[in-house]
Design a protein around this motif. Structure first.
Motif, PDB file in Angstrom:
ATOM      1  N   VAL A 116       8.966  -6.287   7.486  1.00 47.33           N
ATOM      2  CA  VAL A 116       9.658  -5.272   8.287  1.00 47.33           C
ATOM      3  C   VAL A 116       8.884  -3.959   8.332  1.00 47.33           C
ATOM      4  N   ALA A 117       7.804  -3.817   7.550  1.00 47.86           N
ATOM      5  CA  ALA A 117       6.970  -2.608   7.567  1.00 47.86           C
ATOM      6  C   ALA A 117       5.596  -2.947   7.011  1.00 47.86           C
ATOM      7  N   GLY A 118       4.561  -2.318   7.598  1.00 45.13           N
ATOM      8  CA  GLY A 118       3.200  -2.531   7.126  1.00 45.13           C
ATOM      9  C   GLY A 118       2.423  -3.584   7.883  1.00 45.13           C
ATOM     10  N   GLN A 119       3.067  -4.240   8.861  1.00 51.34           N
ATOM     11  CA  GLN A 119       2.355  -5.255   9.628  1.00 51.34           C
ATOM     12  C   GLN A 119       1.401  -4.592  10.622  1.00 51.34           C
ATOM     13  N   ALA A 120       0.153  -5.102  10.705  1.00 49.69           N
ATOM     14  CA  ALA A 120      -0.886  -4.575  11.600  1.00 49.69           C
ATOM     15  C   ALA A 120      -1.194  -3.108  11.317  1.00 49.69           C
ATOM     16  N   ALA A 121      -1.034  -2.686  10.068  1.00 51.81           N
ATOM     17  CA  ALA A 121      -1.283  -1.292   9.695  1.00 51.81           C
ATOM     18  C   ALA A 121      -2.781  -1.050   9.498  1.00 51.81           C
ATOM     19  N   THR A 122      -3.172   0.235   9.601  1.00 55.52           N
ATOM     20  CA  THR A 122      -4.556   0.664   9.406  1.00 55.52           C
ATOM     21  C   THR A 122      -4.638   1.546   8.172  1.00 55.52           C
ATOM     22  N   ASN A 123      -5.524   1.206   7.253  1.00 55.09           N
ATOM     23  CA  ASN A 123      -5.693   1.956   6.009  1.00 55.09           C
ATOM     24  C   ASN A 123      -6.975   2.783   6.050  1.00 55.09           C
ATOM     25  N   ASN A 124      -6.901   4.002   5.566  1.00 55.64           N
ATOM     26  CA  ASN A 124      -8.032   4.913   5.557  1.00 55.64           C
ATOM     27  C   ASN A 124      -8.850   4.695   4.282  1.00 55.64           C
ATOM     28  N   THR A 125     -10.072   4.163   4.426  1.00 56.16           N
ATOM     29  CA  THR A 125     -10.904   3.901   3.255  1.00 56.16           C
ATOM     30  C   THR A 125     -11.520   5.174   2.692  1.00 56.16           C
ATOM     31  N   LYS A 126     -11.507   6.244   3.456  1.00 56.33           N
ATOM     32  CA  LYS A 126     -12.088   7.501   2.977  1.00 56.33           C
ATOM     33  C   LYS A 126     -11.112   8.238   2.070  1.00 56.33           C
ATOM     34  N   THR A 127      -9.856   8.318   2.491  1.00 56.86           N
ATOM     35  CA  THR A 127      -8.844   8.977   1.674  1.00 56.86           C
ATOM     36  C   THR A 127      -8.208   8.023   0.670  1.00 56.86           C
ATOM     37  N   SER A 158       7.651 -18.020   2.607  1.00 58.19           N
ATOM     38  CA  SER A 158       6.427 -17.224   2.583  1.00 58.19           C
ATOM     39  C   SER A 158       6.090 -16.709   3.970  1.00 58.19           C
ATOM     40  N   THR A 159       5.285 -15.648   3.990  1.00 63.58           N
ATOM     41  CA  THR A 159       4.794 -15.068   5.240  1.00 63.58           C
ATOM     42  C   THR A 159       3.499 -14.321   4.927  1.00 63.58           C
ATOM     43  N   THR A 160       2.911 -13.674   5.934  1.00 64.61           N
ATOM     44  CA  THR A 160       1.623 -13.000   5.773  1.00 64.61           C
ATOM     45  C   THR A 160       1.653 -11.630   6.425  1.00 64.61           C
ATOM     46  N   VAL A 161       1.049 -10.651   5.746  1.00 66.74           N
ATOM     47  CA  VAL A 161       0.892  -9.301   6.290  1.00 66.74           C
ATOM     48  C   VAL A 161      -0.574  -9.119   6.670  1.00 66.74           C
ATOM     49  N   TYR A 162      -0.815  -8.662   7.897  1.00 67.54           N
ATOM     50  CA  TYR A 162      -2.177  -8.425   8.370  1.00 67.54           C
ATOM     51  C   TYR A 162      -2.432  -6.924   8.457  1.00 67.54           C
TER      52      TYR A 162
END
Length: 216
Positions: free
Chosen positions: A54-65, A146-150
């Motif tokens: 319900v949250a975090g799917q197809a999210a973008t993470n900042n590798t710098k911060t 089960s499921t998967t988060v991308y």
């Protein structure tokens, strides 16, 4: 009305039949509570479960911060109602793009709350850019789902450099265009002034003509 008992050797056979009937009745009576108990247990049997993101799917993470988006899973039963107390395990990849949870662990074990939600807190992306998967496994009283988060790790510095280069090229292009306009004299006619080629002038000098015999 009186019931006549069998005589002689038939008496023992009569009592044997009577005892058999009584035994069957007793067994049936004793079996009824067990059957009812089994039906009750079947009625209160734990429902099957379903886990979804319900949250975090197809999210973008900042590798710098090193700041990531925490995934949240929702567990429901076959009627779509939230189920609390379900164990949910979030698992990150061991190598490549990914990250870690609290204590640099690749796994986070969380139990659903009253709303049926479980949050994998403390997700920190690593410095490797790229796409990755977070496996989500839920288990409850013998039932599993089960499921998967991308998600994707990105390095924002590269995107900014590209944008800066495009801006520089745009400014350079604009300056070149301005130079062309200035060379043409600004807001005058758009037609260019052609310079005619130089010509050699012919000069005729007056004088006394000379007549002679025709040359051979």
């Amino acid at each position: 009305m009186k019931t006549e008992l069998p005589r002689n050797g038939c008496a023992s056979e009569y009592w044997l039949r009577t005892r058999s009937v009584l035994s069957i009745g007793i067994v049936a009576v004793l079996a009824s509570p067990n059957r009812l108990l089994a039906q009750e247990q079947e009625a209160i049997r734990a429902p099957s479960i379903k886990v979804e993101v319900v949250a975090g799917q197809a999210a973008t993470n900042n590798t710098k911060t090193r700041k990531g988006v925490e995934p949240i899973a929702l567990v429901t039963d076959e009627r779509g109602q939230p189920v609390s107390g379900v164990m949910v395990v979030f698992t990150l990849p061991e190598t490549g793009p990914g990250g870690a949870f609290v204590d640099e662990s690749k796994r986070a074990i969380v139990y659903t709350n009253a709303e049926g939600k479980a949050t994998a807190r403390g997700l920190t992306p690593n410095t490797t850019p790229g796409k990755f998967q977070i496996m989500v496994n839920a288990s409850f009283q013998g039932f599993t789902s089960s499921t998967t988060v991308y998600q994707t790790n990105v390095l924002p510095g590269r995107a900014k450099s590209s944008t800066k280069l495009i801006a520089i090229l745009a400014i350079a292009g604009g300056a070149a265009a301005a130079g062309v306009v200035a060379a043409s004299g600004g807001g005058g006619s758009s037609q260019s002034l052609a310079v005619p080629p130089s010509r050699t002038a012919t000069t005729i000098t007056p004088g006394t003509p000379i007549f002679g015999a025709p040359q051979q």
